[in-house]
Design a protein around this motif. Structure first.
Motif, PDB file in Angstrom:
ATOM      1  N   GLU A 213     -12.727  -0.837  12.539  1.00 29.62           N
ATOM      2  CA  GLU A 213     -11.888  -2.036  12.449  1.00 29.62           C
ATOM      3  C   GLU A 213     -12.728  -3.276  12.686  1.00 29.62           C
ATOM      4  N   ASP A 364     -11.521  -2.364   5.626  1.00 29.48           N
ATOM      5  CA  ASP A 364     -10.231  -2.475   4.948  1.00 29.48           C
ATOM      6  C   ASP A 364      -9.150  -1.834   5.820  1.00 29.48           C
ATOM      7  N   PRO A 365      -8.201  -2.622   6.341  1.00 23.45           N
ATOM      8  CA  PRO A 365      -7.186  -2.047   7.235  1.00 23.45           C
ATOM      9  C   PRO A 365      -6.287  -1.029   6.538  1.00 23.45           C
ATOM     10  N   THR A 368      -8.223   2.147   6.594  1.00 18.95           N
ATOM     11  CA  THR A 368      -8.274   2.630   7.974  1.00 18.95           C
ATOM     12  C   THR A 368      -6.986   3.353   8.340  1.00 18.95           C
TER      13      THR A 368
END
Length: 422
Positions: A213, A364-365, A368
């Motif tokens: 993150e 890239d959330p 993730t």
């Protein structure tokens, strides 16, 4: 062997699924290979014996070659026979099938077969569907699966679907740390620790399943990593990220006489800003003209492997040392991060686009959330070029990493300016 290794070997004989996970070089693979040899010796008469991995080459490197090493397995090593490139091996008199599983289509290779024993190298690198199908193929009474993996995202399917459910499944797992391997010297531990920073240090050294993150290069410090002057360079390499509608970026990497790496200059063409596209021949001429102005001929030029047409054009034009870059994204990011954190990699202030991209480069959330490590694909073209050249030359500079994270020397390099042409 350590008590943990011996205990895991004994306990694995009583479980349908056995997984060794944790940090690199922690002894988990050797323990699992001993369990594999015992499993082959005692395998049921019916059912196939399988060894699965990311590719046939990784299976040969990570499993077959260690099994054939008499320093590790003594006389047993002579009972492991394999011809490189073949999809079968003979181990202790049993035929063992080697199956690569690089993508979801690999699941089809398992359909219809019945297995008694399966060994999986680096579970997290295999498709989930392949792993699930493999378990379904282990239908012989007493059939077992043995597997190893380094940690990944805590949301990875292997963690959520299996390791977190040990109380529900006929599964045993053992978590290994570097300290669980009694054969490692303090110097080796220090050297290995220097090669991993940030996310990868927590995973590969601490053996933790942690999430990716925030910033990819969270060790980046403009005050520290950006330089206005350059030393004399001993060697040069070039990285190219190819683009037609997207920007085309070339980053020149130099190894200075001070033993540091420098992104010394960049060349970039953005067709949307310039309102014109360039052909491969024009790109080739422009890059060679840019290098000529700096009187630089790189030893190797590492190019986005998908840019086959540009590679052919550069070959045709006589550009020296053209080759496909190593495009392992996570491995490349790890190499760049290690060099930055280890006080080894610096960027000249003229590399404006590269400097613009570094601070905003983030995980890239959305990926993730799915248990994947993937950076955002936005404003990363110069960074990709840097990653290609840094990772593809890692064998040339990795020994220069310091264990303290401090610069290799405290003296600023002398002025030797290179101006970028953009």
């Amino acid at each position: 062997m350590s008590d943990k290794q011996l205990r895991s070997i004994r306990e694995s004989a009583r479980a349908r699924i056995s997984i060794w996970h944790g940090s690199v070089r922690s002894g988990k693979t050797i323990a699992s290979l001993v369990a594999l040899l015992l499993g082959i010796r005692r395998a049921p008469a019916s059912g196939l014996i399988l060894i699965c991995g990311r590719s046939l080459q990784t299976i040969e490197r990570n499993i077959i070659e260690p099994l054939q090493d008499p320093a590790l397995f003594g006389a047993v090593a002579s009972e492991v026979r394999h011809t490189r490139g073949a999809t079968t091996a003979t181990v202790l008199g049993h035929t063992v099938h080697l199956i690569g599983a690089s993508d979801a289509r690999a699941e089809g290779r398992l359909r219809g077969l019945t297995a008694a024993l399966a060994y999986v190298d680096e579970i997290t690198l295999l498709p989930e569907a392949f792993f699930a199908q493999l378990l379904a193929r282990l239908s012989v009474p007493g059939a077992r699966l043995l597997g190893t993996t380094n940690p990944d995202s805590p949301r990875h399917w292997a963690k959520v679907g299996y390791l977190d459910r040990t109380h529900e499944l006929n599964l045993r797992a053992w978590h290994f740390r570097l300290t669980d391997n009694p054969s490692l010297t303090p110097q080796y531990l220090a050297d290995l620790s220097a090669e991993y920073v940030g996310l990868w240090r927590r995973r590969m050294i601490d053996g933790a399943w942690v999430v990716a993150e925030g910033a990819v290069y969270d060790m980046w410090d403009e005050q520290r990593h950006v330089v206005a002057a350059l030393p004399t360079m001993r060697r040069y390499w070039l990285g190219i990220d190819y683009g037609t509608t997207n920007p085309f970026a070339a980053v020149l990497l130099g190894l200075g006489e001070d033993g540091r790496l420098y992104a010394v200059s960049e060349w970039r063409h953005d067709s949307r800003l310039a309102h014109r596209q360039m052909t491969d021949a024009q790109y080739s001429a422009a890059v060679r003209s840019w290098l000529g102005r700096h009187q630089v001929e790189p030893e190797w030029t590492f190019i986005d492997p998908s840019a086959a047409s540009l590679i052919t054009q550069l070959w045709t034009d006589g550009h020296p040392g053209v080759t496909r870059a190593d495009n392992d994204v996570r491995g490349g990011i790890r190499s760049v991060a290690s060099a930055l954190a280890g006080g080894l990699l610096y960027v000249h202030e003229s590399c404006a686009d590269l400097l613009d991209e570094v601070p905003g480069y983030s995980w890239d959330p959305a990926a993730t959330a799915k248990g994947e490590d993937r950076p955002t694909k936005n404003a990363d073209h110069s960074l990709d070029a840097l990653r290609y050249v840094v990772h593809s030359t890692a064998h040339e500079w990795r020994h220069l990493l310091t264990t303290s994270g401090e610069p290799l020397n405290d003296r600023l390099p002398r002025a030797d300016h290179l101006n970028s042409s953009r």
